[in-house]
Write an enzyme that holds these catalytic residues in place. Sequence first.
Site, PDB file in Angstrom:
ATOM      1  N   GLU A 194      11.812  31.431  47.907  1.00 15.98           N
ATOM      2  CA  GLU A 194      11.502  30.124  48.500  1.00 15.98           C
ATOM      3  C   GLU A 194      12.574  29.092  48.169  1.00 15.98           C
ATOM      4  O   GLU A 194      12.293  28.078  47.526  1.00 15.98           O
ATOM      5  CB  GLU A 194      10.145  29.645  47.964  1.00 15.98           C
ATOM      6  CG  GLU A 194       9.005  30.602  48.223  1.00 15.98           C
ATOM      7  CD  GLU A 194       7.730  30.227  47.458  1.00 15.98           C
ATOM      8  OE1 GLU A 194       7.751  29.278  46.649  1.00 15.98           O
ATOM      9  OE2 GLU A 194       6.712  30.900  47.681  1.00 15.98           O
ATOM     10  N   CYS A 251      14.297  -4.166  43.089  1.00 14.58           N
ATOM     11  CA  CYS A 251      13.981  -4.978  41.910  1.00 14.58           C
ATOM     12  C   CYS A 251      13.364  -4.132  40.805  1.00 14.58           C
ATOM     13  O   CYS A 251      12.164  -4.251  40.506  1.00 14.58           O
ATOM     14  CB  CYS A 251      13.067  -6.122  42.315  1.00 14.58           C
ATOM     15  SG  CYS A 251      13.935  -7.206  43.432  1.00 14.58           S
TER      16      CYS A 251
HETATM   17  N1  LLP Z   1       8.567  27.013  45.668  1.00 13.67           N
HETATM   18  C1  LLP Z   1       7.717  26.236  44.984  1.00 13.67           C
HETATM   19  C2  LLP Z   1       6.373  26.725  44.714  1.00 13.67           C
HETATM   20  C3  LLP Z   1       8.134  24.970  44.528  1.00 13.67           C
HETATM   21  O1  LLP Z   1       7.289  24.217  43.842  1.00 13.67           O
HETATM   22  C4  LLP Z   1       9.462  24.525  44.791  1.00 13.67           C
HETATM   23  C5  LLP Z   1       9.904  23.225  44.331  1.00 13.67           C
HETATM   24  C6  LLP Z   1      10.302  25.373  45.521  1.00 13.67           C
HETATM   25  C7  LLP Z   1       9.828  26.609  45.943  1.00 13.67           C
HETATM   26  C8  LLP Z   1      11.709  24.989  45.886  1.00 13.67           C
HETATM   27  O2  LLP Z   1      12.509  24.740  44.793  1.00 13.67           O
HETATM   28  P1  LLP Z   1      14.086  24.573  44.977  1.00 13.67           P
HETATM   29  O3  LLP Z   1      14.633  25.874  45.481  1.00 13.67           O
HETATM   30  O4  LLP Z   1      14.330  23.480  45.950  1.00 13.67           O
HETATM   31  O5  LLP Z   1      14.584  24.206  43.631  1.00 13.67           O
HETATM   32  N2  LLP Z   1      12.292  16.849  43.299  1.00 13.67           N
HETATM   33  C9  LLP Z   1      12.941  17.687  42.297  1.00 13.67           C
HETATM   34  C10 LLP Z   1      12.669  19.143  42.532  1.00 13.67           C
HETATM   35  C11 LLP Z   1      11.196  19.451  42.569  1.00 13.67           C
HETATM   36  C12 LLP Z   1      10.922  20.859  42.978  1.00 13.67           C
HETATM   37  C13 LLP Z   1       9.491  21.064  43.280  1.00 13.67           C
HETATM   38  N3  LLP Z   1       9.169  22.407  43.696  1.00 13.67           N
HETATM   39  C14 LLP Z   1      14.431  17.371  42.283  1.00 13.67           C
HETATM   40  O6  LLP Z   1      14.865  16.515  43.056  1.00 13.67           O
HETATM   41  O7  LLP Z   1      15.168  17.934  41.491  1.00 13.67           O
END
Ligand code: LLP
Length: 442
Positions: free
Chosen positions: A285, A355
């Site tokens: 994913e 702000c």
């Molecule tokens: N699968 C599940 C169950 C997840 O919770 C997430 C991300 C992904 C896949 C995808 O993860 P990725 O490959 O994008 O790392 N907002 C944070 C990241 C939060 C990720 C939440 N879950 C940031 O900007 O670093």
Amino acid sequence: MTPLGEGADAPRSGFERIAGALTCRGVSLEEAAGEFGTPLYLYDAEGVAERVRRFQVTFREISFLPAYSVKANGSLAILNRIAALGAGADIVSQGELERALRAGFPPERIVFAGVGKGEEEMVAGLRAGIYAFHVESAGELDLLSRVARDEGRVAPVGLRVNPDVESPTPHAYTRTGHAASKFGIPVEEAEALYVERRNDPHLEFLGIDAHIGSQIMETEPYLRAFHVVLGMLDRLREGGIDLAYLDLGGGFGVGYDGEEGLDLEDLAREIVPPIRERGLQLILEPGRAVVGESGVLLTRVRYLKRAGVKTFVITDAGMTELIRPSHYEGFHRILPVRETEGAPRVIADVVGPICESGDFLARDREMSLPQPGELLAVKTAGAYGFTMASNYNARPRPAEVMVEGGEVHLIRRRETLDDLMRGEEIPHPREAPGPLKPSECP
Ligand code: LLP
């Protein structure tokens, strides 16, 4: 390294400096900002496609579904291009389900995660005919079974397991695979659930899922999680519960500072053989690894300010456009879109107009001092940029454009002031008193 620090990754990322000015696949970022205004998110469609294909090629020897994580960047145009490559989607809400379907993902390639799914979301997923629900607690499994019964359907399920591995992510908020995290079901409990609920006529156990965190640069934590899950899968198989897929989640790290991201080939070398032997399907994913490096946030410098020892570069974008620096202490390179000869090097904070003291894009950053009016590119902003943008301080969210085939396409117009107030009502509006009388003046 060039003096401005684009590093050797510039061509790889689809963004390149030509004759002193940053471009994306031959398109001038200055012109895009001139046409669509700032702050502006700009994405490289070709880069996104290349990264999806990289996953597909790396795991081509097995049955493989890359389920792109919609939360990283859920804009319809981006989703559409990813869907068109045959990828699937990982979603966490009814809103993301709707986005994925409208963008063209076939429902049978959609997996639905999330610790707090509501009944309506389950109904929507069942009616759409998604591939599987990733269930994160016994309570959720009970509800899903009941909802499926009421709907006259069988819910396809993978339990999300918490493999209890520490994952070295840059910030505690993005670690999810350890026992103290709210995500997933402890291994023993999950195993017992598969056994106890195997004869539930409204559930069909299809697979097993784990996701240990985000922005992970090493394969080792994945391998630990993989072996935990694989062991469980083998034990269940011996007990007559034959699961079809193993989902290792997302989290594959990218180079925010020009470094190489997680080595997918290395991961594949380890996990492909045991998956092939067992005839399993693999689901991954990725979110950030697909879109992160293919996006920049363009912002214009409004003012320079010196206060005590500090230099502030005040830009028209801030935490409302990109919250990662403030929320996760996330690092993003910030480059001048056009190099200025002889600009002094300074250590500055790049801050937005919001702000809040926590409103910054970079702190204590060594950079060429830009002048008011100059355009800056905040790099590696394609993931968790726009999707985490907010309207705080009543700021319209920015426009998004996509570069494709040498052209720039508007994929989301900038929000208007009317958008900001959409859906609000004032019951029996009252009028403010008229102007102050001279006698009332202080
Ligand atoms: N699968 C599940 C169950 C997840 O919770 C997430 C991300 C992904 C896949 C995808 O993860 P990725 O490959 O994008 O790392 N907002 C944070 C990241 C939060 C990720 C939440 N879950 C940031 O900007 O670093």
